[in-house]
Scaffold this motif. Structure first.
Motif, mmCIF file in Angstrom:
data_model
loop_
_atom_site.group_PDB
_atom_site.id
_atom_site.type_symbol
_atom_site.label_atom_id
_atom_site.label_comp_id
_atom_site.label_asym_id
_atom_site.label_seq_id
_atom_site.Cartn_x
_atom_site.Cartn_y
_atom_site.Cartn_z
ATOM 1 N N UNK A 177 0.144 -18.862 1.232
ATOM 2 C CA UNK A 177 -0.815 -19.466 2.150
ATOM 3 C C UNK A 177 -1.782 -18.415 2.678
ATOM 4 N N UNK A 178 -1.274 -17.189 2.872
ATOM 5 C CA UNK A 178 -2.124 -16.082 3.311
ATOM 6 C C UNK A 178 -1.497 -14.781 2.825
ATOM 7 N N UNK A 179 -2.337 -13.764 2.731
ATOM 8 C CA UNK A 179 -1.912 -12.499 2.124
ATOM 9 C C UNK A 179 -2.380 -11.336 2.987
ATOM 10 N N UNK A 180 -1.524 -10.348 3.143
ATOM 11 C CA UNK A 180 -1.894 -9.081 3.777
ATOM 12 C C UNK A 180 -1.753 -7.975 2.735
ATOM 13 N N UNK A 181 -2.746 -7.101 2.645
ATOM 14 C CA UNK A 181 -2.724 -5.977 1.716
ATOM 15 C C UNK A 181 -2.609 -4.678 2.504
ATOM 16 N N UNK A 182 -1.616 -3.861 2.157
ATOM 17 C CA UNK A 182 -1.459 -2.533 2.738
ATOM 18 C C UNK A 182 -1.808 -1.531 1.646
ATOM 19 N N UNK A 183 -2.789 -0.667 1.956
ATOM 20 C CA UNK A 183 -3.294 0.221 0.900
ATOM 21 C C UNK A 183 -3.696 1.565 1.501
ATOM 22 N N UNK A 207 -9.896 -14.289 1.630
ATOM 23 C CA UNK A 207 -9.599 -12.855 1.484
ATOM 24 C C UNK A 207 -8.338 -12.458 2.232
ATOM 25 N N UNK A 208 -7.716 -11.404 1.763
ATOM 26 C CA UNK A 208 -6.503 -10.887 2.383
ATOM 27 C C UNK A 208 -6.843 -10.013 3.582
ATOM 28 N N UNK A 209 -5.887 -9.883 4.490
ATOM 29 C CA UNK A 209 -6.021 -8.903 5.567
ATOM 30 C C UNK A 209 -5.952 -7.506 4.956
ATOM 31 N N UNK A 210 -6.810 -6.621 5.420
ATOM 32 C CA UNK A 210 -6.906 -5.264 4.878
ATOM 33 C C UNK A 210 -6.281 -4.292 5.873
ATOM 34 N N UNK A 211 -5.124 -3.742 5.520
ATOM 35 C CA UNK A 211 -4.383 -2.844 6.402
ATOM 36 C C UNK A 211 -4.329 -1.464 5.760
ATOM 37 N N UNK A 212 -4.866 -0.477 6.438
ATOM 38 C CA UNK A 212 -4.968 0.875 5.880
ATOM 39 C C UNK A 212 -3.830 1.759 6.366
ATOM 40 N N UNK A 213 -3.431 2.686 5.495
ATOM 41 C CA UNK A 213 -2.373 3.638 5.839
ATOM 42 C C UNK A 213 -2.761 5.019 5.337
ATOM 43 N N UNK A 214 -2.501 6.036 6.144
ATOM 44 C CA UNK A 214 -2.746 7.409 5.710
ATOM 45 C C UNK A 214 -1.892 7.699 4.475
ATOM 46 N N UNK A 215 -2.487 8.340 3.496
ATOM 47 C CA UNK A 215 -1.831 8.502 2.202
ATOM 48 C C UNK A 215 -0.525 9.277 2.291
ATOM 49 N N UNK A 216 -0.448 10.268 3.192
ATOM 50 C CA UNK A 216 0.746 11.101 3.277
ATOM 51 C C UNK A 216 1.584 10.794 4.523
ATOM 52 N N UNK A 217 1.384 9.610 5.112
ATOM 53 C CA UNK A 217 2.104 9.254 6.331
ATOM 54 C C UNK A 217 3.582 9.013 6.034
ATOM 55 N N UNK A 218 4.436 9.517 6.933
ATOM 56 C CA UNK A 218 5.876 9.298 6.802
ATOM 57 C C UNK A 218 6.355 8.152 7.682
ATOM 58 N N UNK A 219 5.502 7.649 8.574
ATOM 59 C CA UNK A 219 5.856 6.551 9.467
ATOM 60 C C UNK A 219 4.845 5.420 9.292
ATOM 61 N N UNK A 220 5.301 4.329 8.695
ATOM 62 C CA UNK A 220 4.419 3.191 8.423
ATOM 63 C C UNK A 220 4.853 1.955 9.214
ATOM 64 N N UNK A 221 5.542 2.176 10.336
ATOM 65 C CA UNK A 221 6.025 1.048 11.125
ATOM 66 C C UNK A 221 4.874 0.243 11.728
ATOM 67 N N UNK A 222 3.790 0.914 12.121
ATOM 68 C CA UNK A 222 2.649 0.179 12.675
ATOM 69 C C UNK A 222 2.036 -0.745 11.630
#
Length: 447
Positions: A177-183, A207-222
């Motif tokens: 029904x809806x999509x979130x993308x973490x990239x 369109x999907x939700x666009x969620x960004x993450x630092x490439x070398x992050x060790x904590x992705x809880x947010x």
């Protein structure tokens, strides 16, 4: 000194000078490598190539690619080489940095490599410029940088991340029904939402939700909490939209796609902890971010990836089409645990070397084989067969696709897989494979 000793000394001096002059003349005449010297490409009967990938970086590492290249080298040389030419494979740790990528390319130039084959780098601009200056073709890169689909000296064997992510959009568009993308929050990552949304749009999804993450992050809880909220039924997707068919035709499930390379495991571990209400949205990724080895390492049947949708360029690893590659790894990898036949990096390197070998076989015995002559052969030759692992591959002008920003793409095929009972298998009830070219042709280009 006696007359006899004097004569012997003069004879030795004359012989040494004569030998040195002869060696110098041989070098000028191009007689080949001297014993003990680097020999450039290793002599007229030796083909020097390179495979590079990040091995000891803090982000995505692909040690199976240079490992597969060395196994291939030992295999073909045990059979007498390629058309009687010995293969010399150089490997290089790209370190996942622009400087590392450029250093590997310069090493290939310095060693007079005729091609760079089956390699991985996000830094296309850094490594392609030195190769282009020397006319060295780049055959079968992993496809993670846009420049691999733009450089006239690049010869991709798959559609790279663009087709995988568009394929993931198609796969999710039929179920969600809806999509979130973490990239990754990188230049390469900026194009992923456009590609995923192209696949979703083909299935009448917003369109999907666009969620960004630092490439070398060790904590992705947010990011995990944000993805869980964005994919939950009834919650508006931040930066995205719901489907026109939201809640209808069985498409009432939230979906989360993560394309983070080696950090994908870190994200889904955080995501599982964040889902305290046991909502269990459908999870998805692409090969390279999820692999059979990762599923095995995280519990097999009990893995958090159980049930995950995965898109790939190639047939599932259990397919008999991979038998020869598996035999080569078994016989010539010499216990290198980094060379996993289920790994998409090793598979890409195998296919790239298959293409290279087939091209070398098209040279006549007395025909000069250099980077530039190999490039000419690649540009003009009839399609190359890869044993059914890809469609027949050809890089002639008429074989290029009209994908904006990716003019060198010649293979848009993906396969749809799912993790079942701890194994990546073909998705039941879905297409076995699909060409995503037309979908990508309609996708906007990232700025």
């Amino acid at each position: 000194m006696t007359t006899r000793r004097c004569a012997a000394a003069l004879s030795r001096t004359f012989l040494a000078r004569t030998t040195a002059m002869a060696m110098g003349a041989c070098l000028v005449a191009g007689c080949g490598a001297l014993p003990g010297g680097s020999g450039g490409s290793g002599g007229a009967d030796t083909l020097t190539v390179m495979t590079f990938a990040p091995v000891n970086s803090k982000a995505t590492n692909m040690p199976g690619m240079p490992g597969m290249a060395k196994a291939y080298e030992r295999w073909v040389n045990s059979k007498g080489g390629i058309n009687g030419r010995k293969l010399r494979v150089l490997t290089c740790d790209e370190r996942n940095t622009p400087t590392g990528a450029a250093d590997c390319a310069r090493k290939a130039v310095a060693e007079k490599a005729v091609a760079v084959i089956g390699s991985y780098s996000q830094h296309g601009r850094a490594f392609l410029a030195p190769l282009e200056a020397e006319g060295i073709p780049f055959i079968g890169g992993y496809g993670v940088s846009a420049e691999e689909f733009q450089s006239p000296l690049s010869y991709p064997v798959n559609g790279g991340q663009p087709v995988l992510v568009a394929g993931a959009g198609h796969q999710l568009g039929r179920a969600c029904a809806k999509v979130a993308l973490v990239r990754p929050d990188t230049l390469a990552g900026d194009s992923l939402p456009l590609q995923l949304n192209a696949g979703l749009k083909a299935n009448q999804m917003g369109p999907a939700s666009d969620i960004r993450a630092a490439e070398d992050s060790a904590d992705l809880s947010a990011q995990a909490n944000e993805a869980l909220a964005a994919s939950s039924a009834g919650a508006p997707a931040k930066g995205g939209a719901t489907s026109a068919k939201d809640g209808k035709d069985g498409k009432d499930r939230g979906c989360v796609a993560a394309v983070l390379g080696a950090r994908t495991e870190t994200f889904f571990d955080a995501f599982r902890r964040a889902d305290s209400q046991n909502r269990k949205p459908q999870i998805s990724s692409v090969l390279g971010s999820v692999s059979q080895a990762l599923v095995d390492r995280t519990g097999g049947k009990e893995s958090p990836f159980e049930g995950a949708y995965v898109t790939s360029w190639y047939p599932v690893s259990a397919d008999p089409l991979w038998t020869q590659m598996r035999n080569v790894i078994s016989d010539h990898a010499f216990g290198d645990n980094a060379v996993d036949p289920d790994d998409s990096g090793a598979q890409t390197t195998w296919i790239a070397y298959t293409v290279f070998s087939e091209m070398v076989k098209r040279f006549k015995e007395d025909e000069d084989l250099t980077g530039r002559t190999l490039t000419r052969k690649l540009n003009q030759s009839d399609p190359v067969k890869t044993g059914g692992l890809t469609p027949d591959l050809s890089w002639r002008y008429q074989d290029m696709r009209a994908v904006s920003g990716f003019p060198r793409m010649v293979n848009g095929r993906v396969t749809f897989q799912v993790v079942q009972q701890g194994r990546l298998v073909a998705q039941p009830g879905g297409e076995q494979s699909m060409d995503m070219t037309k979908t990508l042709e309609q996708a906007p280009r990232s700025s």
